[in-house]
Design a protein around this motif. Sequence first.
Motif, PDB file in Angstrom:
ATOM      1  N   TRP A  32       0.663  -1.308  -0.153  1.00  0.00           N
ATOM      2  CA  TRP A  32      -0.019   0.012   0.073  1.00  0.00           C
ATOM      3  C   TRP A  32       1.062   1.188  -0.059  1.00  0.00           C
ATOM      4  CZ3 TRP A  32      -4.629  -1.231  -1.488  1.00  0.00           C
ATOM      5  CH2 TRP A  32      -5.123  -2.288  -0.980  1.00  0.00           C
ATOM      6  N   VAL A  96      -4.936  -8.126   0.984  1.00  0.00           N
ATOM      7  CA  VAL A  96      -5.435  -8.147   2.160  1.00  0.00           C
ATOM      8  C   VAL A  96      -5.572  -9.214   2.891  1.00  0.00           C
ATOM      9  CG1 VAL A  96      -7.704  -7.417   3.405  1.00  0.00           C
ATOM     10  CG2 VAL A  96      -6.737  -5.738   1.548  1.00  0.00           C
ATOM     11  N   ARG A  97      -6.170 -10.341   2.116  1.00  0.00           N
ATOM     12  CA  ARG A  97      -6.041 -11.647   2.853  1.00  0.00           C
ATOM     13  C   ARG A  97      -4.640 -12.047   3.086  1.00  0.00           C
ATOM     14  NH1 ARG A  97     -10.784 -14.457  -0.920  1.00  0.00           N
ATOM     15  NH2 ARG A  97     -12.320 -13.260  -0.051  1.00  0.00           N
ATOM     16  N   GLU A  99      -1.878 -10.238   3.784  1.00  0.00           N
ATOM     17  CA  GLU A  99      -1.548  -9.553   4.938  1.00  0.00           C
ATOM     18  C   GLU A  99      -2.308 -10.021   6.391  1.00  0.00           C
ATOM     19  OE1 GLU A  99      -1.207  -4.798   6.417  1.00  0.00           O
ATOM     20  OE2 GLU A  99      -2.419  -5.231   4.570  1.00  0.00           O
ATOM     21  N   LYS A 100      -3.476 -10.041   6.335  1.00  0.00           N
ATOM     22  CA  LYS A 100      -4.123 -10.695   7.520  1.00  0.00           C
ATOM     23  C   LYS A 100      -3.604 -11.915   7.694  1.00  0.00           C
ATOM     24  CE  LYS A 100      -9.241 -11.016   8.569  1.00  0.00           C
ATOM     25  NZ  LYS A 100     -10.392 -11.123   8.000  1.00  0.00           N
TER      26      LYS A 100
END
Length: 106
Positions: A32, A96-97, A99-100
Amino acid sequence: MMYAFGIWLTASVLFAGIGLTAWNAKKAVRFWNITQQIQVRDVRKYNQAVAKMWFVFAGLFAVAGLPLLGGQNSPWIICSILGSMFLSIGLMIVYVRIEKKYRVHE
């Protein structure tokens, strides 16, 4: 239209280059922004997951550019436009997945 497809493929190769850079990185790669360092549990697995994400994106992006070979007035070019848009959104969702999964929660 070969020029347009050539430019499209060049962009795809650049995305694969980002993946290659991520694969070989020693520190956790960022997505990001470039100023904030992300803290992850396993840097190697995280970087490999991000690299695989970029490799898949690059391949699908190249395939999405195939309608450019149809000629200047081909109605199939809309597939390239919409395909690249949906691929970009998918890229963000996948990241995002990732990173999660790997982020250290404080």
